[in-house]
Design a protein around this motif. Structure first.
Motif, PDB file in Angstrom:
ATOM      1  N   GLU A  13       0.836  -1.183   0.000  1.00 19.34           N
ATOM      2  CA  GLU A  13       0.000   0.000   0.000  1.00 19.34           C
ATOM      3  C   GLU A  13       0.873   1.236   0.000  1.00 19.34           C
ATOM      4  O   GLU A  13       1.844   1.338   0.744  1.00 19.34           O
ATOM      5  N   GLY A  14       0.500   2.148  -0.842  1.00 18.44           N
ATOM      6  CA  GLY A  14       1.213   3.408  -0.859  1.00 18.44           C
ATOM      7  C   GLY A  14       0.697   4.332   0.213  1.00 18.44           C
ATOM      8  O   GLY A  14      -0.361   4.139   0.792  1.00 18.44           O
ATOM      9  N   GLY A  15       1.414   5.392   0.442  1.00 18.26           N
ATOM     10  CA  GLY A  15       0.965   6.381   1.416  1.00 18.26           C
ATOM     11  C   GLY A  15       0.970   5.846   2.812  1.00 18.26           C
ATOM     12  O   GLY A  15      -0.048   5.850   3.480  1.00 18.26           O
ATOM     13  N   ALA A  16       2.097   5.309   3.270  1.00 17.15           N
ATOM     14  CA  ALA A  16       2.148   4.708   4.599  1.00 17.15           C
ATOM     15  C   ALA A  16       1.944   5.731   5.705  1.00 17.15           C
ATOM     16  O   ALA A  16       1.671   5.354   6.836  1.00 17.15           O
ATOM     17  N   ASP A  17       2.063   7.037   5.367  1.00 19.14           N
ATOM     18  CA  ASP A  17       1.915   8.067   6.393  1.00 19.14           C
ATOM     19  C   ASP A  17       0.577   8.770   6.313  1.00 19.14           C
ATOM     20  O   ASP A  17       0.434   9.911   6.759  1.00 19.14           O
ATOM     21  N   THR A  18      -0.413   8.104   5.736  1.00 20.18           N
ATOM     22  CA  THR A  18      -1.744   8.706   5.672  1.00 20.18           C
ATOM     23  C   THR A  18      -2.330   8.782   7.080  1.00 20.18           C
ATOM     24  O   THR A  18      -1.967   7.998   7.962  1.00 20.18           O
ATOM     25  N   PRO A  19      -3.259   9.721   7.322  1.00 16.93           N
ATOM     26  CA  PRO A  19      -3.864   9.829   8.661  1.00 16.93           C
ATOM     27  C   PRO A  19      -4.510   8.525   9.117  1.00 16.93           C
ATOM     28  O   PRO A  19      -4.427   8.166  10.294  1.00 16.93           O
ATOM     29  N   GLU A  20      -5.138   7.803   8.183  1.00 15.38           N
ATOM     30  CA  GLU A  20      -5.789   6.554   8.572  1.00 15.38           C
ATOM     31  C   GLU A  20      -4.777   5.527   9.087  1.00 15.38           C
ATOM     32  O   GLU A  20      -5.005   4.864  10.102  1.00 15.38           O
ATOM     33  N   SER A  21      -3.643   5.398   8.348  1.00 13.22           N
ATOM     34  CA  SER A  21      -2.640   4.429   8.769  1.00 13.22           C
ATOM     35  C   SER A  21      -1.982   4.840  10.085  1.00 13.22           C
ATOM     36  O   SER A  21      -1.683   3.996  10.933  1.00 13.22           O
ATOM     37  N   LEU A  22      -1.781   6.140  10.281  1.00 15.73           N
ATOM     38  CA  LEU A  22      -1.179   6.598  11.533  1.00 15.73           C
ATOM     39  C   LEU A  22      -2.116   6.357  12.710  1.00 15.73           C
ATOM     40  O   LEU A  22      -1.685   5.957  13.797  1.00 15.73           O
ATOM     41  N   VAL A  23      -3.419   6.604  12.485  1.00 16.41           N
ATOM     42  CA  VAL A  23      -4.397   6.352  13.554  1.00 16.41           C
ATOM     43  C   VAL A  23      -4.422   4.868  13.903  1.00 16.41           C
ATOM     44  O   VAL A  23      -4.515   4.484  15.073  1.00 16.41           O
ATOM     45  N   GLU A  24      -4.312   4.026  12.870  1.00 16.45           N
ATOM     46  CA  GLU A  24      -4.304   2.582  13.108  1.00 16.45           C
ATOM     47  C   GLU A  24      -3.081   2.188  13.930  1.00 16.45           C
ATOM     48  O   GLU A  24      -3.156   1.346  14.828  1.00 16.45           O
ATOM     49  N   GLN A  25      -1.935   2.791  13.627  1.00 12.74           N
ATOM     50  CA  GLN A  25      -0.723   2.471  14.376  1.00 12.74           C
ATOM     51  C   GLN A  25      -0.776   3.015  15.798  1.00 12.74           C
ATOM     52  O   GLN A  25      -0.166   2.460  16.717  1.00 12.74           O
ATOM     53  N   MET A  26      -1.506   4.130  15.993  1.00 11.44           N
ATOM     54  CA  MET A  26      -1.620   4.714  17.336  1.00 11.44           C
ATOM     55  C   MET A  26      -2.574   3.938  18.232  1.00 11.44           C
ATOM     56  O   MET A  26      -2.504   4.057  19.458  1.00 11.44           O
ATOM     57  N   ARG A  27      -3.454   3.148  17.621  1.00  9.17           N
ATOM     58  CA  ARG A  27      -4.491   2.471  18.403  1.00  9.17           C
ATOM     59  C   ARG A  27      -3.860   1.507  19.408  1.00  9.17           C
ATOM     60  O   ARG A  27      -2.951   0.754  19.077  1.00  9.17           O
ATOM     61  N   VAL A  28      -4.372   1.568  20.614  1.00 10.28           N
ATOM     62  CA  VAL A  28      -3.880   0.700  21.694  1.00 10.28           C
ATOM     63  C   VAL A  28      -4.863  -0.460  21.850  1.00 10.28           C
ATOM     64  O   VAL A  28      -6.048  -0.236  22.110  1.00 10.28           O
ATOM     65  N   ASP A  29      -4.361  -1.661  21.701  1.00 10.47           N
ATOM     66  CA  ASP A  29      -5.208  -2.851  21.843  1.00 10.47           C
ATOM     67  C   ASP A  29      -5.313  -3.234  23.313  1.00 10.47           C
ATOM     68  O   ASP A  29      -4.344  -3.120  24.074  1.00 10.47           O
ATOM     69  N   PRO A  30      -6.502  -3.713  23.735  1.00 13.85           N
ATOM     70  CA  PRO A  30      -6.658  -4.116  25.138  1.00 13.85           C
ATOM     71  C   PRO A  30      -5.679  -5.225  25.540  1.00 13.85           C
ATOM     72  O   PRO A  30      -5.100  -5.187  26.614  1.00 13.85           O
TER      73      PRO A  30
END
Length: 677
Positions: A323-340
């Motif tokens: 996937e291109g655009g690895a620094d898109t807001p969606e991908s960054l939000v996904e990486q920021m998400r904290v899993d229980p």
């Protein structure tokens, strides 16, 4: 039909030993014997594990008895009439070309193959298999109990596995004895053939007045034919016995395993085909047979799929596109998400989650979620499993809400041996991560040696899953989110709408309900009976919405369900307070906005906690799991007092013990003087 027909068949076999048979009936029975042996061989080749043919040891006895009965019937006809049917006559004249010497040589070769090669090897394999299976039974039973406690399997599956372990031990023990039937049959065939040869020669010369040459030709060929007729099914049965005792448990039949495992070695087939073709260069060897065989092997190797391709297609695996655009807001939000709940693995532990390598960790984690739901009533969030290059090799870590709470190790190629007498085993010393028991990481190849030494052997995936299960149970209150509570309340509303409508939002908010449920989980009280829990909260909330009061009201409503997990064989091991000390604690009880507490000086607090810890340790040392029982008014405050020093000690109120439970007092918490307030 089978219940009556099979016993009648066995009785008929016994009658064949004493009742003469017509030649036509003997021909039919000989054909049935050969067919029966062939069917047994085919079934043995197509079972996936030996227990699928568990009747084989008994069948081996019946087949041996049937074959010996046919021998006796044929001997009777040969000696009395000089003729024992067309089948034996054909074997004596057509199969061996009417030559006594050829017949005897073929008969001796068949006996040697059956007796010295197949039967001797099968007997040894069955003996070793029986010994190792019996020795490994305790370890297998403990492994089943460990999987059950870790939530990997349910009670029905555990019961089924225990039955399989017992059946496996019985089967190999029976095979160890049944293999002696085949050995004895081979010896009996030799003796019977020799008796037929001598008896036929005497009867032909003495009773019927034949010339010695004519008597030897007639009776000897019939005796050899009878021996060959009996040896063919005997050889098939011996081969079936060898296949059964050497068959390891797999997912396919013998044929499918043979094709798949040979097919996975394309390079070996190519080298083999090339070597066969190279034999054509040897002077004097015929070239056509080696060209045909070598070319066929190379053709087969060329048409085989690449290793792993078939499995990938069968599993439906696809290579994800980059996937291109690895620094898109969606991908960054996904990486920021904290899993229980997160499970991180070092790079060398990825085989635990790789099905191609036999890893079943993900399946075990899914089973753990089901176990937690059934035990505690908590729907565990999805466990996110990932690799972490920063972890040391052989290490795993468990994170809750992004924070590491536990860490352990699971070295590749090893199993964990727990118990006494493991110091002599090779490997690295360690401690079991849940209970801190001394253990040792033993090489996988020595797991049987560890079992024989009396140790409990646990595989790496079970160690990791058990550790994860303990972390989840002790942290269940932190994993119960607001959305989880909403889902649980909605489920109750579908079946008991009035209970929910009366409680929320008019009396309590969803957040207050969550706090009560979290407090129950913090003390390992299951919240499965959510209807009664909400009813108790509704009744209490009409008088007061005090959090501690709501929790105690729910515990009183659940009653025996709170103490049930600690009852063993109908007995509850109990620690109690001395009445004077308990009265002093009641007087020291104070209330605050955060809950009740005991107003004690430091020395008194230390003395009480130390005495509780000492008595609890004494109980655990003798194999008890004690609980501390006190007045409901001080239960919550006492729990807070002892939680830091004895976190595993449950604190129950008097009303939470079922009426039919036998109380086993193991200690009284006592002090010479009451604590100062």
């Amino acid at each position: 039909m089978a219940r009556i027909g099979i016993p009648l068949g066995v009785v008929a076999i016994v009658l064949m030993l004493v009742v003469p048979l017509p030649t036509q009936v003997l021909d039919m029975l000989i054909a049935a014997n050969i067919t029966f042996a062939l069917l047994i061989l085919l079934v043995a080749m197509n079972v996936k594990k030996p227990l699928e043919f568990s009747v084989f040891p008994t069948l081996l006895l019946v087949a041996t008895l049937f074959r010996l009965a046919l021998n006796i019937s044929a001997t009777r006809l040969v000696l009395l009439d000089g003729y024992a049917g067309k089948v034996i006559d054909a074997f004596g004249h057509f199969v061996v070309g009417g030559s006594l010497v050829v017949g005897l040589v073929i008969f001796i070769i068949l006996v040697v193959i059956q007796f010295l090669v197949i039967t001797k090897g099968s007997e040894r394999v069955a003996e070793v298999g029986a010994r190792f299976t019996l020795d490994a039974m305790p370890g297998k039973q403990m492994a089943i109990d460990a999987d059950l406690n870790a939530g990997l399997i349910d009670e029905a599956t555990a019961r089924q596995r225990r039955e399989e372990v017992a059946s496996e031990a019985d089967f190999y023990g029976a095979m160890d004895g049944a293999s002696k039937f085949v050995k004895g049959d081979a010896i009996a065939a030799i003796v019977i053939t020799l008796i037929n040869l001598l008896g036929g020669l005497l009867i032909g010369v003495v009773q019927k007045g034949m010339a010695p040459g004519e008597a030897a030709h007639t009776y000897s060929l019939l005796s050899v034919g009878d021996g060959l007729v009996s040896q063919v099914p005997a050889l098939l049965i011996s081969v079936a016995t060898g296949i059964i005792v050497t068959r390891s448990t797999s997912k396919g039949t013998m044929g499918s395993d043979l094709v798949s495992q040979f097919g996975a070695q394309r390079q070996a087939l190519r080298l083999g085909g090339g070597a066969v073709l190279a034999l054509c260069l040897v002077p004097g060897l015929p070239k056509l047979p080696f060209l045909a065989v070598g070319g066929a092997i190379l053709l087969i190797a060329q048409r085989l799929p690449e290793p792993g391709a078939a499995e990938a297609v069968e599993a439906g695996e696809e290579v994800p596109a980059l996937e291109g655009g690895a620094d898109t807001p969606e991908s960054l939000v996904e990486q920021m998400r904290v899993d229980p709940v997160e499970l991180e693995l070092a790079p060398d532990l990825l085989d635990l989650v790789d099905p191609a390598s036999g890893g079943d960790l993900l399946d075990r984690v899914r089973a753990l979620r089901r176990k937690v739901a059934l035990d505690l009533g908590l729907v565990l969030p999805l466990v996110r499993t990932r690799d972490n290059l920063d972890l040391p090799l052989s290490t795993y870590a468990v994170r809750l809400n992004g924070v590491e709470v536990a860490r352990g190790e699971a070295p590749p190629g090893t199993v964990l041996a727990i118990g006494d007498g493991i110091e002599a085993l090779p490997g690295r010393a360690t401690h079991e991560p849940v209970f801190g028991l001394p253990g040792r990481w033993v090489p996988f190849e020595l797991r049987h040696q560890a079992e024989l030494s009396g140790a409990t052997v646990v595989d790496r995936a079970s160690v990791l899953t058990t550790h994860l299960a303990e972390v989840v149970r002790t942290s269940a209150s932190r994993l119960l989110g607001r959305e989880d509570v909403r889902m649980l309340v909605e489920m109750v509303k579908r079946t008991h709408p009035s209970v929910v409508e009366e409680l929320t939002p008019s009396l309590l908010s969803l957040g207050e309900v969550q706090r009560v449920l979290a407090s129950l989980l913090e003390e390992q009280v299951p919240i499965r009976d959510l209807v009664r829990i909400l009813e108790a909260m509704s009744l209490r909330a009409r008088a007061s919405t005090d959090h501690e009061g709501l929790v105690e009201a729910v515990r009183n409503q659940l009653g025996a369900a709170v103490s049930a997990p600690y009852v063993v064989d109908g007995r509850l091991s109990v620690l109690t307070f001395d009445p004077r000390l308990e009265h002093a604690l009641l007087e020291a009880l104070r209330s605050s906005e955060t809950g009740s507490y005991l107003l004690l000086d430091a020395s008194a607090m230390e003395a009480v906690v130390g005495e509780v810890a000492r008595l609890a340790a004494q109980g655990e040392a003798v194999g008890r799991s004690p609980v501390l029982v006190c007045s409901p008014q001080i239960r919550s405050a006492v729990r807070r007092l002892v939680a830091t020093s004895v976190p595993r000690l449950p604190v129950l109120g008097y009303g939470e013990i079922a009426a039919g439970v036998d109380i086993d007092p193991i200690g009284v918490v006592n002090r010479a003087h009451a604590p100062a307030a």
